[in-house]
Design an enzyme around this catalytic site. Structure first.
Site, mmCIF file in Angstrom:
data_model
loop_
_atom_site.group_PDB
_atom_site.id
_atom_site.type_symbol
_atom_site.label_atom_id
_atom_site.label_comp_id
_atom_site.label_asym_id
_atom_site.label_seq_id
_atom_site.Cartn_x
_atom_site.Cartn_y
_atom_site.Cartn_z
ATOM 1 N N SER A 122 -3.951 1.112 -9.506
ATOM 2 C CA SER A 122 -5.129 1.017 -8.868
ATOM 3 C C SER A 122 -6.004 2.361 -8.678
ATOM 4 O O SER A 122 -5.117 3.448 -8.946
ATOM 5 C CB SER A 122 -5.048 0.584 -7.642
ATOM 6 O OG SER A 122 -6.362 0.688 -6.630
ATOM 7 N N TYR A 130 -1.153 1.410 0.828
ATOM 8 C CA TYR A 130 -1.734 0.589 -0.059
ATOM 9 C C TYR A 130 -1.606 1.757 -1.496
ATOM 10 O O TYR A 130 -1.269 1.613 -2.365
ATOM 11 C CB TYR A 130 -3.157 0.092 -0.146
ATOM 12 C CG TYR A 130 -3.394 -0.694 -1.551
ATOM 13 C CD1 TYR A 130 -2.810 -2.140 -1.866
ATOM 14 C CD2 TYR A 130 -4.529 -0.296 -2.301
ATOM 15 C CE1 TYR A 130 -3.311 -2.589 -2.999
ATOM 16 C CE2 TYR A 130 -4.951 -0.735 -3.357
ATOM 17 C CZ TYR A 130 -4.344 -1.841 -3.717
ATOM 18 O OH TYR A 130 -4.758 -2.467 -4.933
#
Ligand SMILES: NC(=O)c1ccc[n+]([C@@H]2O[C@H](COP(=O)([O-])OP(=O)(O)OC[C@H]3O[C@@H](n4cnc5c(N)ncnc54)[C@H](O)[C@@H]3O)[C@@H](O)[C@H]2O)c1
Length: 251
Positions: A141, A154
């Site tokens: 990501s 995350y």
């Protein structure tokens, strides 16, 4: 591009995983859509694309479940050519200052987003070694390549995906198994809506403003890069993280 390839996509019940599964099927792959949620909608999209596929109930944190996924894939299609490690906790995670992140949320992010990938790689590497080839694509990501604050569980889990990709690429190169990552920026998915909640529109606008290309990433934008990494067109590419972020983080 993927004619006859057997490709497992984890987290394929919705969002980006569903787009991978349907589009890969349209490129000729036999698709295994695996998710903790039902993949009926994805299988319908696979069929609509004129492709072939099966759905498998999978919990990436449970090695028995992961091993069963590999066994079912082999029983259905005889081999495993590609694995896209897309399943993750994303929308389910609550953002906030790093000191305020709940320990259970931190542990869950690591269990699904990191250990889940380790588990899935372990399950497919045997059949890939036997076949003398394979391609693993891990979904990282922009959170990691940029360093997204206020969701450190995350961000850290996705940075671990990049490290795992690099180390595993070196371990598996001699087996002709390639391991790469794709790092998307914010994509218009249900997961993104859940993740940003009331701040969604503002967050998407900020991400878009930081991109060189001023539009929001669509799940289908990611398909070409992932398919290329799964195909022989990228036969000498391994250990890399490819940003599909409209030109945000430039290497
Ligand atoms: N949407 C974005 O903006 C964005 C940006 C960068 C990276 N990503 C990454 O792309 C991937 C897909 O994102 P998305 O927006 O489609 O997310 P999503 O939340 O819509 O989909 C994730 C899928 O993973 C499945 N899943 C969760 N836990 C699982 C488990 N234990 N076992 C098996 N399946 C499980 C969910 O059921 C879901 O279908 C994720 O890895 C995410 O981190 C997304």
């Amino acid at each position: 591009m993927l004619e006859g390839r057997v490709v497992i996509v984890t987290g394929a019940a919705r969002g980006i995983g569903q787009a991978y599964a349907a589009r890969f099927a349209g490129m000729g792959a036999k698709v295994v859509a695996a998710d903790i949620s039902p993949c009926d909608e994805t299988l319908a999209a696979v069929k609509a694309a004129g492709g072939e596929g099966i759905g498998i109930n999978l919990d990436v944190t449970d090695m028995r479940s992961v091993a069963a996924m590999a066994e079912r894939t082999l029983a259905a299609f005889g081999r495993i050519d590609g694995l896209v490690n897309n399943a993750a906790l994303y929308g389910a995670l609550k953002g906030g200052k790093f000191e305020a992140i709940e320990e259970a949320q931190w542990d869950a992010a690591m269990a699904v987003n990191v250990k889940g990938i380790w588990n899935c790689c372990k399950a497919v590497v045997g059949p890939m070694r036997k076949a003398g080839a394979g391609s693993i694509v891990n979904i990282a990501s922009l959170a990691a390549t940029y360093g997204m604050p206020y969701a450190l569980h995350y961000t850290t889990s996705k940075a671990a995906v990049i490290g795992l990709t690099r180390g595993l690429a070196r371990e598996l190169g001699r087996d002709n198994i390639r391991v790469n990552s794709v790092a998307p920026s914010a994509v218009a998915t249900e997961g993104t809506r859940e993740f940003f909640g009331a701040k969604h529109d503002k967050a998407i606008e900020t991400v878009r403003d930081n991109q060189s290309i001023k539009r929001t990433l669509d799940p289908t934008d990611l398909v070409g890069t992932a398919a290329w990494l799964l195909s022989d067109m990228s036969a000498f590419v391994t250990g890399q993280t490819i940003s599909v972020d409209g030109g945000t983080v430039l290497l």
